[in-house]
Structures are given as structure tokens and as C-alpha cells.
Design a protein around this motif. Sequence first.
Motif, PDB file in Angstrom:
ATOM      1  N   ALA A  57     -33.702 -23.106  31.294  1.00  0.00           N
ATOM      2  CA  ALA A  57     -33.254 -22.705  29.959  1.00  0.00           C
ATOM      3  C   ALA A  57     -32.128 -21.693  30.108  1.00  0.00           C
ATOM      4  N   LEU A  58     -31.067 -21.901  29.340  1.00  0.00           N
ATOM      5  CA  LEU A  58     -29.905 -21.016  29.401  1.00  0.00           C
ATOM      6  C   LEU A  58     -29.985 -19.884  28.389  1.00  0.00           C
ATOM      7  N   GLY A  59     -30.848 -20.034  27.395  1.00  0.00           N
ATOM      8  CA  GLY A  59     -30.953 -19.072  26.311  1.00  0.00           C
ATOM      9  C   GLY A  59     -30.337 -19.618  25.038  1.00  0.00           C
ATOM     10  N   LYS A  60     -30.631 -18.944  23.938  1.00  0.00           N
ATOM     11  CA  LYS A  60     -30.109 -19.318  22.624  1.00  0.00           C
ATOM     12  C   LYS A  60     -30.447 -20.761  22.253  1.00  0.00           C
ATOM     13  N   GLY A  61     -31.620 -21.237  22.699  1.00  0.00           N
ATOM     14  CA  GLY A  61     -32.093 -22.556  22.306  1.00  0.00           C
ATOM     15  C   GLY A  61     -31.551 -23.708  23.124  1.00  0.00           C
ATOM     16  N   VAL A  62     -30.957 -23.429  24.284  1.00  0.00           N
ATOM     17  CA  VAL A  62     -30.314 -24.466  25.090  1.00  0.00           C
ATOM     18  C   VAL A  62     -30.918 -24.489  26.493  1.00  0.00           C
ATOM     19  N   ALA A  63     -31.102 -25.705  27.038  1.00  0.00           N
ATOM     20  CA  ALA A  63     -31.582 -25.853  28.413  1.00  0.00           C
ATOM     21  C   ALA A  63     -30.734 -26.884  29.145  1.00  0.00           C
ATOM     22  N   LEU A  64     -30.683 -26.726  30.466  1.00  0.00           N
ATOM     23  CA  LEU A  64     -29.907 -27.624  31.322  1.00  0.00           C
ATOM     24  C   LEU A  64     -30.748 -28.013  32.544  1.00  0.00           C
ATOM     25  N   PRO A  65     -31.820 -28.792  32.329  1.00  0.00           N
ATOM     26  CA  PRO A  65     -32.575 -29.245  33.487  1.00  0.00           C
ATOM     27  C   PRO A  65     -31.690 -30.116  34.376  1.00  0.00           C
ATOM     28  N   HIS A  66     -31.812 -29.919  35.671  1.00  0.00           N
ATOM     29  CA  HIS A  66     -30.958 -30.637  36.613  1.00  0.00           C
ATOM     30  C   HIS A  66     -31.682 -30.775  37.936  1.00  0.00           C
ATOM     31  N   THR A  67     -31.313 -31.806  38.667  1.00  0.00           N
ATOM     32  CA  THR A  67     -31.866 -32.009  39.988  1.00  0.00           C
ATOM     33  C   THR A  67     -30.994 -32.981  40.758  1.00  0.00           C
ATOM     34  N   GLU A  68     -31.178 -32.970  42.049  1.00  0.00           N
ATOM     35  CA  GLU A  68     -30.484 -33.903  42.925  1.00  0.00           C
ATOM     36  C   GLU A  68     -31.503 -34.880  43.486  1.00  0.00           C
ATOM     37  N   LEU A  69     -31.067 -36.124  43.681  1.00  0.00           N
ATOM     38  CA  LEU A  69     -31.917 -37.141  44.290  1.00  0.00           C
ATOM     39  C   LEU A  69     -31.173 -37.811  45.432  1.00  0.00           C
ATOM     40  N   LEU A  82     -33.553 -31.901  19.754  1.00  0.00           N
ATOM     41  CA  LEU A  82     -34.950 -32.032  19.372  1.00  0.00           C
ATOM     42  C   LEU A  82     -35.154 -31.781  17.885  1.00  0.00           C
ATOM     43  N   GLN A  83     -36.129 -32.485  17.310  1.00  0.00           N
ATOM     44  CA  GLN A  83     -36.482 -32.235  15.913  1.00  0.00           C
ATOM     45  C   GLN A  83     -37.059 -30.837  15.749  1.00  0.00           C
ATOM     46  N   ARG A  84     -37.911 -30.466  16.709  1.00  0.00           N
ATOM     47  CA  ARG A  84     -38.522 -29.142  16.712  1.00  0.00           C
ATOM     48  C   ARG A  84     -38.334 -28.540  18.087  1.00  0.00           C
ATOM     49  N   ALA A  85     -37.945 -27.296  18.116  1.00  0.00           N
ATOM     50  CA  ALA A  85     -37.735 -26.605  19.393  1.00  0.00           C
ATOM     51  C   ALA A  85     -39.061 -26.478  20.138  1.00  0.00           C
ATOM     52  N   VAL A  86     -38.971 -26.518  21.477  1.00  0.00           N
ATOM     53  CA  VAL A  86     -40.155 -26.375  22.319  1.00  0.00           C
ATOM     54  C   VAL A  86     -39.973 -25.185  23.249  1.00  0.00           C
ATOM     55  N   ASP A  87     -41.091 -24.595  23.636  1.00  0.00           N
ATOM     56  CA  ASP A  87     -41.053 -23.496  24.595  1.00  0.00           C
ATOM     57  C   ASP A  87     -40.575 -24.045  25.935  1.00  0.00           C
ATOM     58  N   PHE A  88     -39.580 -23.397  26.527  1.00  0.00           N
ATOM     59  CA  PHE A  88     -39.002 -23.846  27.794  1.00  0.00           C
ATOM     60  C   PHE A  88     -38.985 -22.712  28.809  1.00  0.00           C
ATOM     61  N   ASP A  89     -39.793 -21.696  28.557  1.00  0.00           N
ATOM     62  CA  ASP A  89     -39.875 -20.539  29.454  1.00  0.00           C
ATOM     63  C   ASP A  89     -38.530 -19.836  29.596  1.00  0.00           C
ATOM     64  N   ALA A  90     -37.796 -19.747  28.507  1.00  0.00           N
ATOM     65  CA  ALA A  90     -36.474 -19.117  28.517  1.00  0.00           C
ATOM     66  C   ALA A  90     -36.608 -17.603  28.667  1.00  0.00           C
ATOM     67  N   ARG A  91     -35.643 -17.010  29.341  1.00  0.00           N
ATOM     68  CA  ARG A  91     -35.645 -15.553  29.519  1.00  0.00           C
ATOM     69  C   ARG A  91     -35.567 -14.812  28.193  1.00  0.00           C
ATOM     70  N   ASP A  92     -34.869 -15.414  27.219  1.00  0.00           N
ATOM     71  CA  ASP A  92     -34.757 -14.750  25.921  1.00  0.00           C
ATOM     72  C   ASP A  92     -35.926 -15.095  24.999  1.00  0.00           C
ATOM     73  N   ASP A  93     -36.897 -15.858  25.501  1.00  0.00           N
ATOM     74  CA  ASP A  93     -38.097 -16.272  24.763  1.00  0.00           C
ATOM     75  C   ASP A  93     -37.815 -17.159  23.558  1.00  0.00           C
ATOM     76  N   PRO A  95     -37.275 -20.716  21.824  1.00  0.00           N
ATOM     77  CA  PRO A  95     -37.564 -22.115  22.148  1.00  0.00           C
ATOM     78  C   PRO A  95     -36.265 -22.926  22.194  1.00  0.00           C
ATOM     79  N   VAL A  96     -36.315 -24.060  22.860  1.00  0.00           N
ATOM     80  CA  VAL A  96     -35.145 -24.891  23.119  1.00  0.00           C
ATOM     81  C   VAL A  96     -35.107 -26.087  22.177  1.00  0.00           C
ATOM     82  N   ASP A  97     -33.936 -26.350  21.615  1.00  0.00           N
ATOM     83  CA  ASP A  97     -33.761 -27.557  20.790  1.00  0.00           C
ATOM     84  C   ASP A  97     -32.564 -28.401  21.222  1.00  0.00           C
ATOM     85  N   LEU A  98     -31.743 -27.893  22.141  1.00  0.00           N
ATOM     86  CA  LEU A  98     -30.615 -28.646  22.697  1.00  0.00           C
ATOM     87  C   LEU A  98     -30.779 -28.700  24.213  1.00  0.00           C
TER      88      LEU A  98
END
Length: 169
Positions: A57-69, A82-93, A95-98
Motif C-alpha cells: 500500500a502506498l497510502g491515500k487509498g492506493v496500493a501497488l502489489p507487485h512480484t516477479e516470476l 474497488l466498490q468499497r475500500a479494503v484494509d491493505f495494512d497501509a502505513r497511513d491506516d 483502506p485501499v480502493d485503487l
Amino acid sequence: MAITELFSAADVILDADPANKPALLDRLAAEAASRSGRPAPEILDALLAREKIGSTALGKGVALPHTELADLAEPVVLFARLQRAVDFDARDDEPVDLVFLALWPASNRKGLLTAMSEICRALRDPQSVRRLRGAATPDDAARIVLQAVARDPEDPDLVKDQDDPPPGL
């Protein structure tokens, strides 16, 4: 490979309704699997392993999950609103919707860093984030992202709420 070469309206999911972070990552893994030909459980395991290192989570309701395969043929970039924001363990607490997902071949680590930088640049502009939250169609969301990526943040003549797509789109 630049985001402008990878991302289109086909990579946009509007109004997803996951119940929580694991359900969201599961949905994104399934979407990425359909585009990459890799098994969804493999993608999900890689995403969950990355999240154990620390929340993407980057904060302000935004997350950037990423990985290499390993052995992934082509990068996959997805955007979900997202229709409803979800908790993403963001530092700013908040929830994430983008959410942007970046799934990258392990053999091209530099490409992942470039893509993440471009996505972060697009999300740095509060007007772009506001517009993504209000995008009516996947085409609108893709255009907003591509416009924001194409902008030079150092340009003093930057028009932040431009509705015209950049040349070539």
C-alpha cells in the motif's frame, strides 16, 4: 518496457467488490493468470510472499502489489478500482480502493522498477487519483493513467485536468 506499451482499457477492472485484501489479491491473481498463462495459485503465492515482506500500500487509498516470476514471458499490469475500500495494512491506516498490479519476468528486474516508477508518477498527481476514482469506463481509466504517465512533473505548463488523450492514443 514502458507502461504505455503494456496498459490499455482491457487491463482495467472497475467496481471490483472483494471482501478483503486476500480476496482482492486472489481476484488479481486470477486476472493475471488469464493474461499470462501462468497458474493463478502460483501468482497468488508470489503476491502473498511479497506482502509478507511489507505491505505494498502506498497510502491515500492506493496500493501497488507487485512480484516477479521466473519464466514469465511478458509483464502484466492491471488496474482495479474497488466498490468499497479494503484494509491493505497501509502505513497511513487508510483502506485501499485503487490498486495497480505489476507482475514481471524475474529476468527483467530493471523493467519492474521502471514500471513501478511510472505508476507512482501517475499516482502522485491528486487530480489523476480523483479522476480514477470517478472514471466511468475502462477506456476513461486507461486514458487517465496513460495521460498521467506521459506528463512531465517538472513541466511548469502542466495542465492537470486535461480531458484530451495524449497524441497517439
